[in-house]
Design an enzyme around this catalytic site. Structure first.
Site, PDB file in Angstrom:
ATOM      1  N   LYS A 178      13.059  -9.643  -5.264  1.00 19.36           N
ATOM      2  CA  LYS A 178      11.780  -8.955  -5.750  1.00 19.36           C
ATOM      3  C   LYS A 178      12.090  -7.895  -5.667  1.00 19.36           C
ATOM      4  O   LYS A 178      11.488  -7.240  -4.315  1.00 19.36           O
ATOM      5  CB  LYS A 178      10.714  -9.861  -4.698  1.00 19.36           C
ATOM      6  N   GLU A 254      13.725  -3.711   7.452  1.00 20.81           N
ATOM      7  CA  GLU A 254      13.946  -2.652   7.035  1.00 20.81           C
ATOM      8  C   GLU A 254      12.666  -1.491   6.533  1.00 20.81           C
ATOM      9  O   GLU A 254      12.192  -1.806   5.869  1.00 20.81           O
ATOM     10  CB  GLU A 254      15.802  -2.681   6.368  1.00 20.81           C
ATOM     11  N   CYS A 288      14.318   6.742   4.182  1.00 19.44           N
ATOM     12  CA  CYS A 288      13.906   6.434   5.010  1.00 19.44           C
ATOM     13  C   CYS A 288      14.325   6.996   6.226  1.00 19.44           C
ATOM     14  O   CYS A 288      13.886   7.153   7.237  1.00 19.44           O
ATOM     15  CB  CYS A 288      14.381   5.230   4.990  1.00 19.44           C
ATOM     16  N   GLU A 385       5.137   9.891   7.402  1.00 21.36           N
ATOM     17  CA  GLU A 385       6.494   9.430   7.117  1.00 21.36           C
ATOM     18  C   GLU A 385       6.514  10.047   5.350  1.00 21.36           C
ATOM     19  O   GLU A 385       5.376  10.279   4.564  1.00 21.36           O
ATOM     20  CB  GLU A 385       7.284   7.925   5.896  1.00 21.36           C
TER      21      GLU A 385
HETATM   22  P1  NAD Z   1       6.478  -0.798   0.347  1.00 25.33           P
HETATM   23  O1  NAD Z   1       6.620  -1.290   0.760  1.00 25.33           O
HETATM   24  O2  NAD Z   1       5.405  -0.162  -0.756  1.00 25.33           O
HETATM   25  O3  NAD Z   1       6.954  -1.361  -1.487  1.00 25.33           O
HETATM   26  C1  NAD Z   1       8.694  -2.153  -0.211  1.00 25.33           C
HETATM   27  C2  NAD Z   1       8.551  -3.660  -1.573  1.00 25.33           C
HETATM   28  O4  NAD Z   1       7.915  -4.634  -1.391  1.00 25.33           O
HETATM   29  C3  NAD Z   1       8.257  -3.106  -2.982  1.00 25.33           C
HETATM   30  O5  NAD Z   1       9.088  -4.547  -3.839  1.00 25.33           O
HETATM   31  C4  NAD Z   1       6.899  -4.105  -3.456  1.00 25.33           C
HETATM   32  O6  NAD Z   1       6.735  -4.195  -4.224  1.00 25.33           O
HETATM   33  C5  NAD Z   1       7.042  -4.723  -2.467  1.00 25.33           C
HETATM   34  N1  NAD Z   1       5.570  -5.551  -1.985  1.00 25.33           N
HETATM   35  C6  NAD Z   1       4.412  -4.016  -1.881  1.00 25.33           C
HETATM   36  N2  NAD Z   1       2.971  -4.891  -1.671  1.00 25.33           N
HETATM   37  C7  NAD Z   1       3.545  -6.259  -1.209  1.00 25.33           C
HETATM   38  C8  NAD Z   1       2.530  -7.720  -0.058  1.00 25.33           C
HETATM   39  N3  NAD Z   1       1.581  -7.548  -0.071  1.00 25.33           N
HETATM   40  N4  NAD Z   1       3.627  -8.642  -0.185  1.00 25.33           N
HETATM   41  C9  NAD Z   1       4.518  -8.650  -0.765  1.00 25.33           C
HETATM   42  N5  NAD Z   1       5.516  -7.619  -1.095  1.00 25.33           N
HETATM   43  C10 NAD Z   1       5.137  -6.665  -1.224  1.00 25.33           C
HETATM   44  O7  NAD Z   1       7.668   0.618  -0.007  1.00 25.33           O
HETATM   45  P2  NAD Z   1       7.861   1.526  -0.638  1.00 25.33           P
HETATM   46  O8  NAD Z   1       7.061   2.717  -1.397  1.00 25.33           O
HETATM   47  O9  NAD Z   1       9.030   0.597  -2.597  1.00 25.33           O
HETATM   48  O10 NAD Z   1       9.393   2.162  -0.597  1.00 25.33           O
HETATM   49  C11 NAD Z   1       9.355   3.320   0.500  1.00 25.33           C
HETATM   50  C12 NAD Z   1       9.094   2.726   2.752  1.00 25.33           C
HETATM   51  O11 NAD Z   1      10.519   2.342   2.630  1.00 25.33           O
HETATM   52  C13 NAD Z   1       9.070   3.717   2.678  1.00 25.33           C
HETATM   53  O12 NAD Z   1       8.505   3.393   4.268  1.00 25.33           O
HETATM   54  C14 NAD Z   1      11.001   3.584   3.648  1.00 25.33           C
HETATM   55  O13 NAD Z   1      11.359   3.884   4.739  1.00 25.33           O
HETATM   56  C15 NAD Z   1      11.466   2.360   3.081  1.00 25.33           C
HETATM   57  N6  NAD Z   1      12.679   2.536   3.132  1.00 25.33           N
HETATM   58  C16 NAD Z   1      12.949   1.716   4.461  1.00 25.33           C
HETATM   59  C17 NAD Z   1      14.762   1.958   3.853  1.00 25.33           C
HETATM   60  C18 NAD Z   1      15.404   0.973   5.895  1.00 25.33           C
HETATM   61  O14 NAD Z   1      16.611   0.402   5.637  1.00 25.33           O
HETATM   62  N7  NAD Z   1      14.895   0.602   7.248  1.00 25.33           N
HETATM   63  C19 NAD Z   1      15.431   1.479   3.415  1.00 25.33           C
HETATM   64  C20 NAD Z   1      14.336   2.543   2.387  1.00 25.33           C
HETATM   65  C21 NAD Z   1      13.171   2.589   2.286  1.00 25.33           C
END
Ligand code: NAD
Length: 481
Positions: A178, A254, A288, A385
């Protein structure tokens, strides 16, 4: 219903509705113009469950293949990604906005997970032991856990997908991916390449949706799903961990970071600035692992901040797809508003702007590369962040003081230390509460190394030998002979 402007992407979309079925679509926009690039199916709960059913049906035959067979298919996935690297990079850049240089680096990094797990697939060895009392033998083997739901963010649309797909497939699992609604096209392209490489139908399923909450919840509550691998914000990670509790799913998380970048008094300022350009500016700060708080020894603040401001001021800002661009747009106008608010509140709290600090006068989701100094420790920009091209510089005096400040956060993904004394750097690396520490380097990610965070930055590891274990369970057999 969205309008579709870029027909070349149409053949990427697999699992789309049959032509006789009308369905809602999601617009995928170019962040540098806001214009619609293409539209993809807006999946429903039924689509999510259909994908789970397809994965469950494919899991049995896939786990029955030999590890060597899976390894060779994964190796072909790597070969295809390498051969089509420029096409992948162009697509990443178009929908995510990152520069072509960053997109090519991501395509290479993403492909490498297939090569690494092609090599790991054949090494999932178990072990044999004897119980201490001598009563029985202990046989341990590793088995694929089953159907895994993979949820990925928009900031690395290729690498975050392959970092999960490759180990899951190597282990013998079938998956439902997803992706983020902002960047679904790259996921479709990767799934298409995997199919061309020989991954059987149903082993990789892609569900795009604007209703992540209900669609993912329904999948996690389906008994056929046995694992969740999530990359994204800590906030959403917490929600999904609660959801996963209902069916006691093996969960790997992650999550967000708040990386300190520490420049000690004996560091080479040139090296430190060079490392900072990478640690801060990769993906325009939308990583991240991005340096979020830059702690510079008081004796070097003027030199490091001055050089950094000079470098930032000269960066060419523009659409990622323009080869001359060195800093692309943020993902959307909401992200720009968040970065602007963090900078404004830092300035109100006493920070000084050395360069940037504003939105450039152009269309699209841009924010100027910005260097702040004299940032107070309590400012929101130090606690949250940033996810944008803003370096916040904070002066410190002693090693103990900077370690305390660096660890004063609920997050612990990456940290960076610059010093000319490796022993001092390694000692500090030991004391920093982070899953990954880079010493005299601005880049920490490596497919062969365990990537992940401590505290609220996550659970589990991706990459390395550890990454495959997230998709396996040990089976212990007691016997005597
Ligand atoms: P996000 O948490 O908003 O979304 C991540 C994913 O989750 C997307 O596919 C989104 O559609 C989905 N999602 C959102 N709400 C949901 C819910 N209620 N239920 C199920 N799925 C849901 O994050 P983002 O804005 O896409 O990415 C940025 C974040 O990701 C930052 O905090 C960054 O640090 C983190 N990140 C972490 C890593 C790591 O390896 N630790 C790597 C890349 C990004």
């Amino acid at each position: 219903m969205a309008t579709s402007t870029a027909a070349p992407y149409s053949d990427l979309i697999i699992g789309a509705a049959p032509p006789n079925r009308r369905r809602d679509m999601i617009d995928v926009r170019d962040p540098s113009t806001g214009k619609v690039l293409h539209s993809v199916p807006d999946g429903t709960v039924e689509d999510g469950l259909a994908a789970v059913a397809a994965a469950a049906a494919a899991f049995g035959p896939w786990r029955a293949t030999s590890a060597r067979e899976r390894a060779e298919i994964l190796r072909r996935c790597w070969e295809l990604m390498v051969a089509r690297r420029d096409e992948i990079a162009a697509l990443i850049s178009a929908e995510n906005g990152k520069t072509l240089a960053d997109a090519r680096a991501e395509a290479d990094y993403a492909a490498e997970f297939f090569r690494w797990y092609a090599e790991e697939a054949v090494r999932a060895a178990g072990h044999l032991g004897t119980s201490p009392g001598g009563t029985n033998n202990i046989l341990v083997s590793y088995q694929p856990i089953g159907v895994a739901v993979l949820v990925t963010p928009w900031n690395f649309p290729a690498a975050m997908a392959t970092r999960k797909i490759a180990p899951a497939l190597a282990a013998g699992c079938a998956v439902v991916l997803k992706p983020a609604a902002e960047t679904p096209l790259t996921s479709y392209l990767i799934a298409r390449l995997c199919k061309e490489a020989g991954v059987p139908d149903g082993v990789i399923n892609v569900v795009t949706t604007s209703g992540s909450g209900p669609v993912v919840r329904a999948m996690l509550h389906d008994d056929r799903v046995r694992a969740l691998s999530f990359t994204g914000s800590t906030e959403v990670g917490r929600v999904l961990l609660r959801e996963a509790a209902d069916t006691v799913l093996k969960s790997s998380m992650e999550l967000g970071g708040n990386a300190p970048f520490i420049v000690l008094d004996d560091a080479d300022p040139d090296d430190a600035v060079e490392g900072l350009m990478v640690a801060k500016m990769r993906n325009g700060g939308q990583a991240c692992t991005a340096a979020n708080r830059v702690y510079v020894h008081r004796s070097l603040v003027e030199e490091v901040s001055g050089r950094l401001a000079d470098r930032f001021a000269r960066l060419v800002v523009g659409p990622g797809t323009d080869p001359a661009t060195e800093c692309g747009p943020l993902i959307n106008p909401r992200a720009v508003a968040k970065v602007a608010a963090l900078v404004e509140s830092a300035v109100a709290a006493g920070a000084r702007v050395l360069t940037g600090g504003e939105r450039p006068d152009r269309e699209g989701a841009f924010y100027a590369p910005t260097v702040l100094v004299d940032v107070p420790a309590h400012a929101d920009i130090v606690r949250e962040e940033i996810f944008g091209p803003v370096a916040s510089i904070i002066a410190f005096d002693t090693d103990d003081e900077v370690v305390r400040a660096a660890n004063d956060t609920h997050l612990g993904l990456a940290a960076y230390v610059y010093t000319s004394d490796l022993r001092r750097g390694l000692r500090m690396a030991d004391e920093l509460e982070a899953g990954m520490v880079a010493v005299n380097r601005g880049l920490v990610s490596d497919p062969a190394a365990p990537f992940g965070g401590v505290k609220q930055s996550g659970l589990g590891r991706e990459g390395g030998a550890e990454g495959m274990r997230e998709f396996m369970e040990s089976k212990y057999i007691a016997t005597s002979w």
